[in-house]
Scaffold this motif. Sequence first.
Motif, mmCIF file in Angstrom:
data_model
loop_
_atom_site.group_PDB
_atom_site.id
_atom_site.type_symbol
_atom_site.label_atom_id
_atom_site.label_comp_id
_atom_site.label_asym_id
_atom_site.label_seq_id
_atom_site.Cartn_x
_atom_site.Cartn_y
_atom_site.Cartn_z
ATOM 1 N N TYR A 69 0.824 -1.213 0.000
ATOM 2 C CA TYR A 69 0.000 0.000 0.000
ATOM 3 C C TYR A 69 0.857 1.261 0.000
ATOM 4 C CZ TYR A 69 -3.419 3.509 1.346
ATOM 5 O OH TYR A 69 -4.200 4.632 1.378
ATOM 6 N N THR A 77 -5.320 -3.137 -2.222
ATOM 7 C CA THR A 77 -4.341 -3.477 -1.182
ATOM 8 C C THR A 77 -4.836 -3.027 0.186
ATOM 9 O OG1 THR A 77 -2.587 -3.142 -2.813
ATOM 10 C CG2 THR A 77 -1.926 -3.286 -0.522
ATOM 11 N N LYS A 78 -5.448 -1.866 0.220
ATOM 12 C CA LYS A 78 -6.025 -1.368 1.476
ATOM 13 C C LYS A 78 -7.100 -2.324 1.982
ATOM 14 C CE LYS A 78 -9.041 2.361 3.075
ATOM 15 N NZ LYS A 78 -9.752 3.593 2.660
#
Length: 356
Positions: A69, A77-78
């Motif tokens: 991230y 990704t978060k």
Amino acid sequence: MNFKSIRGRIIVIIVVIFVLFGAAISFNIFSLVRSNDGLGSYRDLSEVTNQIAEIENDFFEAALAFKDYVINYDEQTKETFTQNINAVQSFFTGETTDSTLVQNIITKIEDYENNFNQIVQLNEEKNRLASQDFKDISNELRQLITDFKTLAQKNNVSTLVFYADSSMNILDNIDHLASMYFSSKSLGDKNNVLNAFNELDSQLLIMQYGLTSDELTEMFNEMKDMAEQFRNTFNQIVTAIESQQPIIGQMEQARVEILNLLEEQRMELKVQQDTLGPSLIEENNRAITLTAILTVVAFVVSIIMVIYLIRSITKPLLEFKNKINQFKEGDLTVNFESKSKDEIGQMANALSEMSK
């Protein structure tokens, strides 16, 4: 209940046998229940130990997502980080324990998540400033320079026209260099942008000496204020970017600590599991031994009591039979009296009365 009667003896013996074997069976059932509880505890420990291993993997995946991230800052990704860290938190939130180690893990994970949320907020602030405020101010400053150049041309101030064009080129360079810095976040790119801002300030400083009218002065002041606002916005973006670095360092340190704590928790549970296993086997063996002893005792006592019952019946019967045979053979002096108070004794005493 009259123990002197045969019926009473039989009932007493049956009751004693039932009590003894009932005690043996009850103890066996009790041992089985305890053994089952112990096996349940062992199974629970095994499951929790395996879950800790899964939680370690979930946290490791969250840590990898965090590293990705801070490079790409993408939503996927978060989301991966959030999903994995929530799995870790939900596991420990459901744990009802006063263990200092577990509480420490929970605190560390909460801090880890909070730091990640700070990174997200700083990145969102940076994106907002870069994509909106910085770009809007750049466009406004560009328009002011264009208007200033037009006004300078009307006033036939060629030097201001030249510096306006030069300022426009510097502004284009700032936009380009800033775009590079927003992507790379490197110190070199940041310094390049700051140098370009310094160059723009120098241009503006020179331009103010060529102002020939109040109208030009007023527009120049607007342009100068906008340039200062432009630099301040860039500095805010720099702050949002550079504020992430200490947090990233803290999270890296926390990652190592949390993984160590999780491993320590797993090993602690493994030790409990390894300790409980042999103790369960020992307790089970002890229960089997005691059950066997109780069963043997019950069996032996039962045999003794049955033998006693048989002898208490057969012995007086044999004596009574012998006396009857003597009486049958003509011995009228046979004494049938018996000291026994049971049915056989009563029958012998009755016959004794009849023979007199």
